[in-house]
Design a protein around this motif. Structure first.
Motif, PDB file in Angstrom:
ATOM      1  N   LEU A 148       0.258  -7.886 -11.674  1.00 47.87           N
ATOM      2  CA  LEU A 148       0.687  -8.014 -10.282  1.00 47.87           C
ATOM      3  C   LEU A 148       1.766  -7.001  -9.919  1.00 47.87           C
ATOM      4  O   LEU A 148       2.086  -6.828  -8.743  1.00 47.87           O
ATOM      5  CB  LEU A 148       1.201  -9.433 -10.021  1.00 47.87           C
ATOM      6  CG  LEU A 148       0.138 -10.532 -10.048  1.00 47.87           C
ATOM      7  CD1 LEU A 148       0.792 -11.904  -9.956  1.00 47.87           C
ATOM      8  CD2 LEU A 148      -0.859 -10.345  -8.922  1.00 47.87           C
TER       9      LEU A 148
ATOM     10  N   GLN B 108      -6.281 -13.745  -4.539  1.00 44.67           N
ATOM     11  CA  GLN B 108      -6.279 -13.615  -5.989  1.00 44.67           C
ATOM     12  C   GLN B 108      -7.726 -13.644  -6.469  1.00 44.67           C
ATOM     13  O   GLN B 108      -8.530 -14.452  -5.996  1.00 44.67           O
ATOM     14  CB  GLN B 108      -5.470 -14.743  -6.634  1.00 44.67           C
ATOM     15  CG  GLN B 108      -5.947 -16.143  -6.272  1.00 44.67           C
ATOM     16  CD  GLN B 108      -4.994 -17.222  -6.680  1.00 44.67           C
ATOM     17  OE1 GLN B 108      -4.170 -17.039  -7.569  1.00 44.67           O
ATOM     18  NE2 GLN B 108      -5.074 -18.385  -6.032  1.00 44.67           N
TER      19      GLN B 108
ATOM     20  N   GLU C 287      -7.359 -12.962 -11.968  1.00 44.24           N
ATOM     21  CA  GLU C 287      -5.918 -13.072 -11.715  1.00 44.24           C
ATOM     22  C   GLU C 287      -5.471 -14.530 -11.751  1.00 44.24           C
ATOM     23  O   GLU C 287      -4.431 -14.860 -12.325  1.00 44.24           O
ATOM     24  CB  GLU C 287      -5.587 -12.465 -10.350  1.00 44.24           C
ATOM     25  CG  GLU C 287      -5.699 -10.959 -10.297  1.00 44.24           C
ATOM     26  CD  GLU C 287      -5.588 -10.438  -8.874  1.00 44.24           C
ATOM     27  OE1 GLU C 287      -5.305  -9.235  -8.729  1.00 44.24           O
ATOM     28  OE2 GLU C 287      -5.799 -11.204  -7.917  1.00 44.24           O
TER      29      GLU C 287
ATOM     30  N   GLU D 123      -2.018  -4.925  -5.978  1.00 40.47           N
ATOM     31  CA  GLU D 123      -2.118  -6.118  -5.133  1.00 40.47           C
ATOM     32  C   GLU D 123      -3.439  -6.077  -4.374  1.00 40.47           C
ATOM     33  O   GLU D 123      -3.885  -5.008  -3.947  1.00 40.47           O
ATOM     34  CB  GLU D 123      -0.922  -6.193  -4.181  1.00 40.47           C
ATOM     35  CG  GLU D 123       0.388  -6.417  -4.948  1.00 40.47           C
ATOM     36  CD  GLU D 123       1.646  -6.306  -4.114  1.00 40.47           C
ATOM     37  OE1 GLU D 123       2.713  -6.718  -4.619  1.00 40.47           O
ATOM     38  OE2 GLU D 123       1.583  -5.803  -2.964  1.00 40.47           O
TER      39      GLU D 123
END
Length: 277
Positions: free
Chosen positions: A238, A165, A169, A242
């Motif tokens: 998301l 992440q 994010e 990704e």
């Protein structure tokens, strides 16, 4: 050689939020997609009061099977270790807990699957396990070790990617109805900078499958869960993209970051799908 991807995670639902779209994308393209799950998540909690659960391990096993069906990938391979839980509920005294298992045994069992499905690409957790869960760290170490030793066993895997992440994010998931497992964690530790992202995978075409896979994990996305109550602003990005960092390579990458985990590899994609029942 047929494109083959192997993902190694710790619990049912680990596959869905961070890389469910990627798994669905490559399955749809015709890759053989295999998922190893170390445990059945028996130390988790049921967050759906309407769901009567007498055996959480069996329930979560079926939820993962349902999730895999939604993603279009083969049924999962369970290694049968126990969920170690975390924090004050850490199961230090359970001899079958993942944290107490012989790491070389876990590595050897992953190597057995590598020999069977011969992946060119592997996925697993990043070095911080997304949010530091002890079982995530075990999965990371065992999968990385198996990638490293696979070559000497005659089954060299070309690429290892870690689900990650970015700071943006992570901060998004910590805002509003915050994702509980990230509460109080510093993005400086558990997230990565943009330059660390080695692959950005467009999963917009598989957003519906990813949502369905998440909903398959009813015990984890019920009305009492934070995962099941994320806002569209939090989960929306998301469902579009990704991100992955690089865990290991055997051979070059054509560019950095890549937009295809198999980019530049001499593989074919078979449109005839494996039986998913």
């Amino acid at each position: 050689m047929q494109a083959s991807l192997l993902a190694v995670f710790a619990h049912p639902d680990d596959e869905a939020l961070r890389c469910g779209g990627t798994l669905a994308r490559y399955a749809a393209q015709g890759a053989a997609v295999t998922l190893i799950c170390l445990t059945r998540g028996e130390a988790g909690k049921n967050t759906d009061p309407e769901l009567l659960v007498t055996d959480l391990a069996a329930q979560r096993e079926q939820e993962l099977r349902d999730s895999c069906a939604q993603l279009g990938v083969a049924p999962p391979i369970f290694l049968g270790y126990h969920d170690s839980c975390r924090g004050e509920r850490l199961r230090r005294d359970d001899p079958l807990a993942t944290i107490n298992a012989d790491p070389l045994e876990i590595e050897a069992r992953i190597l057995e699957v590598i020999a069977l499905v011969r992946p060119q690409v592997m996925l697993t957790f990043d070095p911080h396990g997304i949010y530091g869960h002890p079982d995530h760290l075990v999965a990371h170490r065992a999968a990385t070790a198996a990638f490293t030793s696979a070559g000497i066993h005659g089954h060299a895997v070309h690429r290892l990617f870690y689900v990650v992440q970015t700071g943006e994010e992570m901060r998004r998931l910590q805002s509003g109805q915050a994702l509980g497992v990230l509460s109080g964690l510093a993005p400086q530790t558990y997230a990565v900078c943009e330059a660390t992202v080695a692959a950005r995978i467009d999963v917009r075409a598989h957003a519906g499958q990813k949502r369905a896979a998440l909903r398959s994990h009813r015990t984890q996305t019920g009305p009492l869960s934070t995962l099941g109550n994320l806002s569209d602003a939090q989960i929306g990005p998301l469902l579009e993209q990704e991100t992955f960092s690089l865990g290991g390579l055997r051979g070059p990458l054509s560019r950095y970051p890549v937009e295809d985990l198999f980019e530049g590899l001499d593989v074919t994609f078979h449109q005839e799908q494996l039986c998913r029942t």
